[in-house]
Design an enzyme around this catalytic site. Structure first.
Site, short mmCIF file in Angstrom:
data_model
loop_
_atom_site.label_atom_id
_atom_site.label_comp_id
_atom_site.label_asym_id
_atom_site.label_seq_id
_atom_site.Cartn_x
_atom_site.Cartn_y
_atom_site.Cartn_z
N GLU A 242 56.23 -49.86 -82.89
CA GLU A 242 57.50 -49.37 -82.36
C GLU A 242 58.67 -50.12 -82.99
OE1 GLU A 242 59.93 -48.94 -78.12
OE2 GLU A 242 57.80 -49.46 -78.11
N GLN A 279 90.20 -55.60 -104.37
CA GLN A 279 89.14 -56.60 -104.45
C GLN A 279 88.37 -56.73 -103.14
OE1 GLN A 279 89.56 -60.51 -106.52
NE2 GLN A 279 89.34 -61.35 -104.45
N GLY A 340 92.08 -46.46 -90.06
CA GLY A 340 92.27 -45.68 -88.83
C GLY A 340 91.31 -44.52 -88.72
#
Length: 385
Positions: A242, A279, A340
C-alpha cells in the site's frame, strides 16, 4: 533522466494506458470533481480494457501478470493524464489482494470476477473515528455467533466508501488481546451496514470518502479473511505494498506538476521575457528536476524489490515518507512559480496543491513512517527506558 526498469512490453502498455486515459478518463475529470466521486462506468471501462487486478488468475478474468511495473505504469498515466482521485490502484493493489490471499475459495469465486471486470468496486476500512493510525486502539468489534460473526462499530475516512460494493473491515475479535483483529468482507445490502454522507475534504475532490457504520452486521463465515485473530499480521504484511502504491502516485503527481509548471513559465512573460528566463525560476526547476530524479530512482528500486518479494516494512515506510514529502514540496514550489494563477482553480496546479496534502497522512502518517524506520534501527521507545 532515463528510467531503466521498464522493458518494451511496459512501454507498449504505457502507450495503451495513455490513450485510454486521454480518451475515457480525462473528459470526465471535471464531472468527477463536481460530483465528489468517480462514475462506475470508468471502473467498468478499466475492467473491459484489462486494467483492473492485472495479477488475478485467468479463471477470474485476470491476466495473471504479477509484475508491479505494469501497475506503476497505469498509475503514472492515470495521475498525469486524469486525476489522482480515481482510486483504481486502491481497488486493484490494496484491497483485492486481501481477498485473493486470505479469502475463502467461495468468496474469491464470488467477488474476484467482478473485481476484475469493474462491476464490484472494493474498499478497505481500517480507521476507527477515535484511533487514527493506532490500529491497536480500534473500537470496532466482532463477536462470533454460531458460524457467523456479528460486527459493530464505525469507520471513517474510507476511500471508495460511497461507491464500494464490498468493503474489507478490520474489527477487534478478542478483547483480551490488543492485536487480535479480524478482517471481514461486508457487502452492500447486508442488514445493519450503512454509509454516512460523503465527507468534505481539503482536496481529492473526485475521491468519495465516507464514514461507514456497522450495527450488528451479520457476516457469514465465508466472508472472514483467514484467521479472525491474525488480521493485524495480514495488514502488516500488505501495508508495504500500500505504501509503495502511495509512493508511485506521489511521484507521478510531482512529475505532472513539474510538467505543468515547465509549460507555464515557458509561455508566461513578465518584464518582457518568459518567467522561466529568470534565474530564480531556472534554479527552482533545476532543483526540482534533481530531487524528482533521485526519488524516482528510489521508488523504481522499491518496485523491483516488491517484484522479488523483498520490500520490507521499513523500506516501504522510507519510500512513502520521502516521496510524499517531495510531492508536497515540489507542488508548493510549482504554485509559487505560477504566481497568482497558481491560486486559481482554473489552473490544475491549484487543485494539485490541495490534492497532495493528504498523502503525508494516509496509509500511515509520515510521523508513523519515521517510527517504523526508527524501530528497524533498534530504537523502540516501548522497550527503552
Amino acid at each position: 533522466m532515463p528510467r531503466t526498469i521498464f522493458e518494451e512490453e511496459h512501454e507498449q502498455f504505457r502507450d495503451t494506458a495513455r490513450r485510454w486515459v486521454a480518451d475515457v478518463l480525462a473528459p470526465k475529470v471535471e464531472s468527477w470533481r463536481a460530483n465528489g466521486e468517480v462514475d462506475r462506468e470508468s471502473f467498468l471501462s478499466a475492467g473491459e480494457n484489462g486494467f483492473l487486478c492485472l495479477w488475478a488468475d485467468e479463471a477470474y478474468g485476470g491476466a495473471g501478470i504479477r509484475d508491479y511495473r505494469f501497475d506503476q505504469v497505469l498509475q503514472e498515466e492515470v495521475v498525469r493524464g486524469a486525476d489522482p482521485g480515481f482510486y483504481q490502484n486502491l481497488h486493484s493493489q490494496i484491497v483485492a489482494p486481501y481477498i485473493d490471499r486470505f479469502g475463502s475459495q467461495a468468496l474469491k469465486d464470488r467477488l474476484m470476477p467482478g473485481a476484475v471486470s469493474g462491476e464490484t468496486i472494493l474498499a478497505i476500512a481500517m480507521t476507527d473515528p477515535s484511533a487514527g493510525s493506532d490500529l491497536s486502539g480500534m473500537k470496532t468489534k466482532a463477536r462470533q455467533d454460531g458460524d457467523d460473526w456479528v460486527l459493530s462499530g464505525a469507520k471513517t475516512y474510507i476511500s471508495n466508501g460511497i461507491i464500494a460494493d464490498a468493503v474489507v473491515v478490520a474489527a477487534r475479535t478478542n478483547p483480551e488481546k490488543s492485536h487480535a483483529i479480524g478482517l471481514f468482507v461486508v457487502e452492500t445490502g447486508m442488514q445493519g451496514f450503512a454509509r454516512g454522507q460523503r465527507l468534505k475534504k481539503t482536496g481529492l475532490d473526485a475521491q468519495d470518502t465516507a464514514e461507514l457504520f456497522f450495527d450488528e452486521v451479520r457476516v457469514p463465515a465465508e466472508n472472514v479473511l483467514g484467521d479472525p485473530e491474525k488480521g493485524f499480521a495480514y495488514m502488516s504484511e500488505l501495508l508495504a505494498t500500500e505504501r509503495l502504491m502511495v509512493a508511485i502516485g506521489s511521484m507521478a503527481h510531482a512529475q505532472a506538476a513539474f510538467d505543468e509548471t515547465m509549460a507555464y513559465i515557458t509561455e508566461r512573460r513578465a518584464f518582457g521575457r518568459p518567467v522561466g528566463a529568470f534565474q530564480e525560476s531556472r534554479f527552482a526547476m533545476a532543483r526540482m528536476r534533481t530531487e524528482i530524479d533521485i526519488a524516482q530512482c528510489f521508488t523504481d528500486d522499491c518496485v523491483m524489490l516488491a517484484n522479488d518479494g523483498r520490500l520490507s516494512p521499513e523500506v516501504a515506510a522510507e519510500v512513502k515518507q520521502v516521496t510524499t514529502d517531495l510531492e508536497n514540496r515540489v507542488i508548493d514550489r510549482c504554485v509559487q512559480l505560477h504566481g497568482g494563477a497558481g491560486f486559481m482553480d482554473e489552473y490544475r496546479v491549484s487543485r494539485m496543491y490541495r490534492d497532495a496534502r493528504v498523502s503525508r497522512i494516509f496509509a500511515g502518517s509520515n510521523e508513523i513512517m519515521k517510527e517504523i524506520v526508527a524501530r528497524g534501527l533498534g530504537f523502540d521507545a516501548r522497550k527503552m527506558s
